[in-house]
Design a protein around this motif. Structure first.
Motif, mmCIF file in Angstrom:
data_model
loop_
_atom_site.group_PDB
_atom_site.id
_atom_site.type_symbol
_atom_site.label_atom_id
_atom_site.label_comp_id
_atom_site.label_asym_id
_atom_site.label_seq_id
_atom_site.Cartn_x
_atom_site.Cartn_y
_atom_site.Cartn_z
ATOM 1 N N ASP A 1 8.199 -0.350 -14.248
ATOM 2 C CA ASP A 1 8.312 -1.805 -14.391
ATOM 3 C C ASP A 1 6.926 -2.450 -14.271
ATOM 4 N N PHE A 2 6.136 -2.326 -15.333
ATOM 5 C CA PHE A 2 4.793 -2.894 -15.335
ATOM 6 C C PHE A 2 4.839 -4.413 -15.486
ATOM 7 N N VAL A 3 3.962 -5.088 -14.726
ATOM 8 C CA VAL A 3 3.911 -6.554 -14.783
ATOM 9 C C VAL A 3 2.509 -7.068 -15.134
ATOM 10 N N GLY A 4 1.591 -6.173 -15.461
ATOM 11 C CA GLY A 4 0.247 -6.587 -15.834
ATOM 12 C C GLY A 4 -0.724 -5.443 -15.672
ATOM 13 N N MET A 5 -1.916 -5.596 -16.286
ATOM 14 C CA MET A 5 -2.892 -4.516 -16.201
ATOM 15 C C MET A 5 -4.279 -5.038 -16.523
ATOM 16 N N ASP A 6 -5.269 -4.220 -16.167
ATOM 17 C CA ASP A 6 -6.643 -4.493 -16.564
ATOM 18 C C ASP A 6 -7.367 -3.188 -16.822
ATOM 19 N N VAL A 7 -8.392 -3.273 -17.670
ATOM 20 C CA VAL A 7 -9.370 -2.210 -17.866
ATOM 21 C C VAL A 7 -10.726 -2.817 -17.562
ATOM 22 N N VAL A 8 -11.482 -2.180 -16.671
ATOM 23 C CA VAL A 8 -12.713 -2.791 -16.172
ATOM 24 C C VAL A 8 -13.880 -1.805 -16.199
ATOM 25 N N GLU A 9 -15.069 -2.364 -15.979
ATOM 26 C CA GLU A 9 -16.311 -1.620 -15.744
ATOM 27 C C GLU A 9 -16.902 -0.949 -16.988
ATOM 28 N N VAL A 10 -16.465 -1.338 -18.186
ATOM 29 C CA VAL A 10 -17.161 -0.889 -19.392
ATOM 30 C C VAL A 10 -18.479 -1.657 -19.490
ATOM 31 N N ALA A 11 -19.573 -0.941 -19.641
ATOM 32 C CA ALA A 11 -20.901 -1.551 -19.764
ATOM 33 C C ALA A 11 -21.514 -1.077 -21.082
ATOM 34 N N PRO A 12 -21.354 -1.840 -22.156
ATOM 35 C CA PRO A 12 -21.725 -1.367 -23.497
ATOM 36 C C PRO A 12 -23.180 -0.964 -23.653
ATOM 37 N N ALA A 13 -24.074 -1.539 -22.871
ATOM 38 C CA ALA A 13 -25.495 -1.199 -23.024
ATOM 39 C C ALA A 13 -25.771 0.278 -22.744
ATOM 40 N N PRO B 1 0.802 -1.227 0.000
ATOM 41 C CA PRO B 1 0.000 0.000 0.000
ATOM 42 C C PRO B 1 0.834 1.275 0.000
ATOM 43 N N ARG B 2 2.075 1.205 0.446
ATOM 44 C CA ARG B 2 2.939 2.385 0.404
ATOM 45 C C ARG B 2 3.379 2.694 -1.020
ATOM 46 N N ARG B 3 3.202 1.718 -1.912
ATOM 47 C CA ARG B 3 3.505 1.904 -3.341
ATOM 48 C C ARG B 3 2.214 1.852 -4.165
ATOM 49 N N MET B 4 1.130 2.297 -3.572
ATOM 50 C CA MET B 4 -0.179 2.257 -4.227
ATOM 51 C C MET B 4 -0.717 3.680 -4.342
ATOM 52 N N ILE B 5 -1.141 4.052 -5.548
ATOM 53 C CA ILE B 5 -1.693 5.386 -5.774
ATOM 54 C C ILE B 5 -3.007 5.265 -6.534
ATOM 55 N N GLN B 6 -4.012 5.998 -6.059
ATOM 56 C CA GLN B 6 -5.350 6.000 -6.657
ATOM 57 C C GLN B 6 -5.599 7.365 -7.271
ATOM 58 N N ILE B 7 -6.044 7.389 -8.517
ATOM 59 C CA ILE B 7 -6.173 8.629 -9.267
ATOM 60 C C ILE B 7 -7.597 8.779 -9.795
ATOM 61 N N GLY B 8 -8.210 9.947 -9.560
ATOM 62 C CA GLY B 8 -9.542 10.237 -10.072
ATOM 63 C C GLY B 8 -10.654 10.065 -9.061
ATOM 64 N N ILE B 9 -10.303 9.813 -7.821
ATOM 65 C CA ILE B 9 -11.292 9.507 -6.783
ATOM 66 C C ILE B 9 -12.202 10.719 -6.543
ATOM 67 N N VAL C 1 5.326 4.745 -6.869
ATOM 68 C CA VAL C 1 5.596 3.342 -7.237
ATOM 69 C C VAL C 1 7.072 3.044 -7.336
ATOM 70 N N GLY C 2 7.905 4.059 -7.598
ATOM 71 C CA GLY C 2 9.338 3.838 -7.630
ATOM 72 C C GLY C 2 9.777 2.888 -8.737
ATOM 73 N N ASP C 3 10.825 2.125 -8.455
ATOM 74 C CA ASP C 3 11.432 1.256 -9.461
ATOM 75 C C ASP C 3 10.923 -0.183 -9.414
ATOM 76 N N GLY C 4 10.085 -0.509 -8.433
ATOM 77 C CA GLY C 4 9.654 -1.899 -8.276
ATOM 78 C C GLY C 4 8.564 -2.303 -9.255
ATOM 79 N N GLN C 5 8.266 -3.597 -9.249
ATOM 80 C CA GLN C 5 7.229 -4.134 -10.121
ATOM 81 C C GLN C 5 5.868 -3.523 -9.770
ATOM 82 N N THR C 6 5.104 -3.213 -10.803
ATOM 83 C CA THR C 6 3.889 -2.417 -10.622
ATOM 84 C C THR C 6 2.762 -2.951 -11.497
ATOM 85 N N TYR C 7 1.570 -3.016 -10.914
ATOM 86 C CA TYR C 7 0.363 -3.409 -11.647
ATOM 87 C C TYR C 7 -0.457 -2.155 -11.936
#
Length: 297
Positions: A258-270, A163-171, A212-218
């Motif tokens: 150093d990205f190790v994976g990602m997701d895009v979520v909550e698109v509701a086409p209807a 959590p010390r390397r966790m940032i939330q944007i747009g809240i 996030v620094g230099d470590g692995q990041t999602y």
């Protein structure tokens, strides 16, 4: 190259389906059992893939990198257990566990918990860049502990993220004060939508890099981080959000993390209009891939 409208409906219209020949794998996760407002995110993988064909005819002019230079496989959609949230999460975790660098198209945000569980078995706790209108650290959702408002509560409690390397944007959504304070007490950095508007993309990108620094990041992007005027097709829209140009400008400044994976979520086409939400999601995936492309044209 044929016209974009006639490309196959896979991601970018031409990916291989063989994960063994690819550096990056695209998978759909048509899951929306964890939604607390408007359902429909199960339809997102097809819609985002279809919209992605608009991005298949050239390089990113911001740096002249091109996803065509890297091996990408669209491996289809993950299997799920109809009507069963815990079993579906187990199945998602199991399927994601065998994939190196995964780009997932949700589905609702519940799926990120399963993806982080799979990833942490290989990497240990990772940093997290989280774009969202909502804090998603509720301990439960109307009595349901596993749903789209709680993935990062569980991720922190289970030690999947640092959590010390966790940032939330747009809240910007309404939230209980104790949930907000619990999140900050764990060391999470919260950047509100208003702060994004006031600081600008360069300031936000600098903050992300510091955290996030230099470590692995999602990287996890809830499409409702974007203002509903530009991304209406989502289950829990909140006014006052980011504009797509801001999102793209921030992402372009994250090269080298150093990205190790990602997701895009909550698109509701209807609830979408003229595919603009699906195109925004596809563009975020595309922008992420251009950060990984080797070299410039």
């Amino acid at each position: 190259m044929p016209p974009t409208f006639s490309l196959p409906p896979s991601f970018l219209g031409g990916c291989t389906s063989d994960p063994n020949s690819a550096t990056f794998c695209i998978a759909g996760i048509p899951f929306d059992l964890g939604v607390t407002n408007r359902s429909g995110a199960r339809e997102a993988p097809y819609a985002v893939r279809r919209a992605s064909r608009m991005l298949a005819d050239g390089a990113n002019p911001a740096g002249w990198t091109d996803p065509a230079n890297i091996a990408i496989a669209d491996i289809g959609d993950f299997s799920l257990a109809l009507g069963d949230i815990p079993l579906s999460l187990e199945m998602i975790e199991r399927q994601a566990g065998g994939i190196g660098h995964l780009l997932a198209i949700g589905g609702d945000h519940t799926v990120t918990l399963a993806l982080l569980r799979a990833l942490a078995k290989r990497t240990g706790p990772v940093g997290l860049i989280h774009f969202d209108a909502h804090i998603d650290t509720w301990p439960d959702n109307f009595g349901q502990p596993l749903a789209h408002g709680s993935p990062f509560f569980h991720a922190i409690e289970e030690g999947l993220v640092d959590p010390r390397r966790m940032i939330q944007i747009g809240i910007r959504s309404p939230m209980p004060r104790d949930v907000h304070d619990w999140t900050l007490a764990r060391g999470v950095t919260i950047v509100t939508a208003e702060q994004v508007h006031l600081q600008g993309p360069e300031g936000v990108a600098d903050a992300i890099r510091r955290v996030v620094g230099d470590g692995q990041t999602y990287f996890s992007f809830d499409i409702d981080a974007i203002d509903p005027g530009q991304a209406p097709g989502t289950g829990t829209p909140e006014v006052g959000g980011l504009f797509t140009w801001q999102v793209m400008a921030i992402l372009r400044r994250l090269a080298g993390i150093d990205f190790v994976g990602m997701d895009v979520v909550e698109v509701a086409p209807a609830y979408d209009v003229s595919e603009i939400t699906a195109l925004a999601a596809a563009s975020i995936l595309w922008q992420y891939l251009t950060l990984q492309a080797p070299g410039k044209l």
